[in-house]
Design a protein around this motif. Structure first.
Motif, PDB file in Angstrom:
ATOM      1  N   ILE A   1     -29.480  -2.203   4.666  1.00 17.75           N
ATOM      2  CA  ILE A   1     -30.580  -3.172   4.556  1.00 17.75           C
ATOM      3  C   ILE A   1     -31.673  -2.839   5.570  1.00 17.75           C
ATOM      4  CG2 ILE A   1     -31.224  -5.594   4.895  1.00 17.75           C
ATOM      5  CD1 ILE A   1     -28.570  -6.339   3.532  1.00 17.75           C
ATOM      6  N   ALA A   2     -31.292  -2.349   6.749  1.00 18.61           N
ATOM      7  CA  ALA A   2     -32.283  -1.959   7.758  1.00 18.61           C
ATOM      8  C   ALA A   2     -33.149  -0.805   7.257  1.00 18.61           C
ATOM      9  CB  ALA A   2     -31.591  -1.577   9.062  1.00 18.61           C
ATOM     10  N   ILE A   3     -32.572   0.103   6.494  1.00 19.31           N
ATOM     11  CA  ILE A   3     -33.343   1.209   5.925  1.00 19.31           C
ATOM     12  C   ILE A   3     -34.237   0.700   4.803  1.00 19.31           C
ATOM     13  CG2 ILE A   3     -33.193   3.382   4.644  1.00 19.31           C
ATOM     14  CD1 ILE A   3     -30.606   3.929   6.235  1.00 19.31           C
ATOM     15  N   LEU A   4     -33.709  -0.193   3.994  1.00 16.46           N
ATOM     16  CA  LEU A   4     -34.490  -0.767   2.891  1.00 16.46           C
ATOM     17  C   LEU A   4     -35.652  -1.592   3.429  1.00 16.46           C
ATOM     18  CD1 LEU A   4     -34.803  -1.409  -0.162  1.00 16.46           C
ATOM     19  CD2 LEU A   4     -33.185  -3.274   0.174  1.00 16.46           C
ATOM     20  N   ASN A   5     -35.398  -2.399   4.445  1.00 16.72           N
ATOM     21  CA  ASN A   5     -36.405  -3.275   5.041  1.00 16.72           C
ATOM     22  C   ASN A   5     -36.870  -2.677   6.374  1.00 16.72           C
ATOM     23  OD1 ASN A   5     -36.384  -6.359   6.807  1.00 16.72           O
ATOM     24  ND2 ASN A   5     -38.004  -5.686   5.467  1.00 16.72           N
ATOM     25  N   LYS A   6     -37.684  -1.628   6.277  1.00 15.46           N
ATOM     26  CA  LYS A   6     -38.106  -0.878   7.463  1.00 15.46           C
ATOM     27  C   LYS A   6     -38.842  -1.726   8.486  1.00 15.46           C
ATOM     28  CE  LYS A   6     -38.206   3.607   5.388  1.00 15.46           C
ATOM     29  NZ  LYS A   6     -38.169   4.899   5.937  1.00 15.46           N
TER      30      LYS A   6
ATOM     31  N   LEU B   1     -26.644   4.900  -0.748  1.00 15.22           N
ATOM     32  CA  LEU B   1     -25.349   4.314  -0.377  1.00 15.22           C
ATOM     33  C   LEU B   1     -24.666   5.094   0.748  1.00 15.22           C
ATOM     34  CD1 LEU B   1     -24.013   3.604  -3.985  1.00 15.22           C
ATOM     35  CD2 LEU B   1     -25.078   1.978  -2.385  1.00 15.22           C
ATOM     36  N   GLY B   2     -25.386   5.958   1.407  1.00 10.01           N
ATOM     37  CA  GLY B   2     -24.821   6.843   2.419  1.00 10.01           C
ATOM     38  C   GLY B   2     -23.973   6.157   3.476  1.00 10.01           C
ATOM     39  N   HIS B   3     -24.414   5.015   3.975  1.00  8.66           N
ATOM     40  CA  HIS B   3     -23.643   4.322   5.012  1.00  8.66           C
ATOM     41  C   HIS B   3     -22.326   3.789   4.462  1.00  8.66           C
ATOM     42  CE1 HIS B   3     -26.589   4.621   8.198  1.00  8.66           C
ATOM     43  NE2 HIS B   3     -27.518   4.344   7.301  1.00  8.66           N
ATOM     44  N   PHE B   4     -22.318   3.389   3.208  1.00 15.85           N
ATOM     45  CA  PHE B   4     -21.082   2.914   2.571  1.00 15.85           C
ATOM     46  C   PHE B   4     -20.129   4.074   2.288  1.00 15.85           C
ATOM     47  CE2 PHE B   4     -24.193  -0.303   1.326  1.00 15.85           C
ATOM     48  CZ  PHE B   4     -23.532  -1.464   1.659  1.00 15.85           C
ATOM     49  N   LEU B   5     -20.707   5.236   1.982  1.00 20.25           N
ATOM     50  CA  LEU B   5     -19.904   6.392   1.586  1.00 20.25           C
ATOM     51  C   LEU B   5     -19.515   7.272   2.772  1.00 20.25           C
ATOM     52  CD1 LEU B   5     -21.980   7.389  -1.574  1.00 20.25           C
ATOM     53  CD2 LEU B   5     -19.975   5.887  -1.457  1.00 20.25           C
TER      54      LEU B   5
ATOM     55  N   LYS C   1     -29.899 -11.754   0.860  1.00 25.16           N
ATOM     56  CA  LYS C   1     -28.860 -11.964  -0.149  1.00 25.16           C
ATOM     57  C   LYS C   1     -29.117 -11.095  -1.386  1.00 25.16           C
ATOM     58  CE  LYS C   1     -26.610 -15.675  -2.716  1.00 25.16           C
ATOM     59  NZ  LYS C   1     -26.621 -17.110  -3.041  1.00 25.16           N
ATOM     60  N   ALA C   2     -30.376 -11.026  -1.813  1.00 27.60           N
ATOM     61  CA  ALA C   2     -30.726 -10.198  -2.974  1.00 27.60           C
ATOM     62  C   ALA C   2     -30.561  -8.715  -2.651  1.00 27.60           C
ATOM     63  CB  ALA C   2     -32.152 -10.492  -3.427  1.00 27.60           C
ATOM     64  N   ALA C   3     -30.895  -8.324  -1.423  1.00 27.58           N
ATOM     65  CA  ALA C   3     -30.717  -6.926  -1.014  1.00 27.58           C
ATOM     66  C   ALA C   3     -29.234  -6.555  -1.021  1.00 27.58           C
ATOM     67  CB  ALA C   3     -31.323  -6.698   0.365  1.00 27.58           C
ATOM     68  N   GLU C   4     -28.404  -7.475  -0.544  1.00 24.50           N
ATOM     69  CA  GLU C   4     -26.955  -7.236  -0.585  1.00 24.50           C
ATOM     70  C   GLU C   4     -26.492  -7.080  -2.028  1.00 24.50           C
ATOM     71  OE1 GLU C   4     -25.281 -10.541   1.576  1.00 24.50           O
ATOM     72  OE2 GLU C   4     -25.737  -9.625   3.521  1.00 24.50           O
ATOM     73  N   LYS C   5     -27.013  -7.890  -2.917  1.00 21.19           N
ATOM     74  CA  LYS C   5     -26.665  -7.820  -4.344  1.00 21.19           C
ATOM     75  C   LYS C   5     -27.060  -6.454  -4.913  1.00 21.19           C
ATOM     76  CE  LYS C   5     -25.348 -10.059  -8.079  1.00 21.19           C
ATOM     77  NZ  LYS C   5     -24.177  -9.317  -8.498  1.00 21.19           N
ATOM     78  N   PHE C   6     -28.249  -5.984  -4.543  1.00 23.07           N
ATOM     79  CA  PHE C   6     -28.714  -4.674  -4.982  1.00 23.07           C
ATOM     80  C   PHE C   6     -27.721  -3.585  -4.574  1.00 23.07           C
ATOM     81  CE2 PHE C   6     -30.894  -0.764  -3.538  1.00 23.07           C
ATOM     82  CZ  PHE C   6     -31.315  -0.279  -4.757  1.00 23.07           C
ATOM     83  N   PHE C   7     -27.307  -3.591  -3.304  1.00 21.12           N
ATOM     84  CA  PHE C   7     -26.377  -2.563  -2.832  1.00 21.12           C
ATOM     85  C   PHE C   7     -25.000  -2.714  -3.468  1.00 21.12           C
ATOM     86  CE2 PHE C   7     -29.505  -2.111   0.647  1.00 21.12           C
ATOM     87  CZ  PHE C   7     -29.710  -0.741   0.533  1.00 21.12           C
TER      88      PHE C   7
END
Length: 195
Positions: free
Chosen positions: A124-129, A153-157, A84-90
């Motif tokens: 999140i998968a990249i952030l949490n390897k 943000l590459g996957h979003f963009l 949830k916090a990782a989602e908030k970060f992104f």
């Protein structure tokens, strides 16, 4: 402003400053007013400094900003950032990116055809390897040092065709230690930061 927080946006700006030095708060007066209220309440501490580090090396400033941002997304000090916090970060990073591009919400940054739910999972998968579902502080620091805001943000963009280099496995050699007449050359390895 979507689901982003003023504090989160301020923190994202500290680790991903704009190239021209401008702030998203300068572009959105209502957001600036919210920031001022947060400063007044003491929710956000004003830690910026006008002074340039003596040696011109910004590593200490960056380290401090990363730790401050980490505390925003790990407010209980557990040493782990949950999903949830990782989602908030992104989402906060998307908000900053969108405003810099002339948009108002994080949705304005996501091009048509990009599934934001899938992009969130991939990011999140990249952030949490390690894939534990909870990101460690070291994973977060490595992520922030490795990727600029567009890469993060590459996957979003819809920009995922970049080259990913795993600096944890890269070895750098100090060639100044080599001598032309030396028969037994033994390389001296230096510990370079991941930035």
């Amino acid at each position: 402003m979507g689901n982003s927080s003023v504090k989160g946006i301020k923190m994202i700006e500290s680790i991903y400053p704009s190239e021209d030095g401008s702030s998203v708060f300068d572009k959105m007066p209502k957001l600036k007013a919210k920031l001022d209220r947060e400063y007044a309440k003491g929710t956000i501490k004003f830690t910026e400094t006008e002074e340039e580090p003596i040696d011109g090396d910004l590593d200490a400033v960056i380290d401090s900003a990363i730790k401050e941002v980490w505390c925003t997304y790990d407010p209980k000090g557990t040493g782990l950032m949950d999903k949830k916090a990782a989602e908030k970060f992104f989402k906060d990073a998307l908000q900053v990116y969108a405003i810099r591009q002339g948009g108002k919400t994080e949705k304005d940054a996501i091009p048509k055809g990009v599934n934001s739910s899938d992009a969130m999972k991939q990011s999140i998968a990249i952030l949490n390897k390690k894939g534990t579902g909870r990101t460690s502080q070291q994973e977060f620091e490595d992520f922030v040092r490795t990727y600029d805001i567009e890469e993060a943000l590459g996957h979003f963009l819809g920009k995922t065709d970049g080259v990913v280099i795993d600096f944890t496995k890269a070895v750098f050699i100090d060639v100044s230690q080599f001598h032309t007449k030396q028969a037994d050359i033994k390389p001296v390895y230096r510990d370079y930061p991941d930035d």
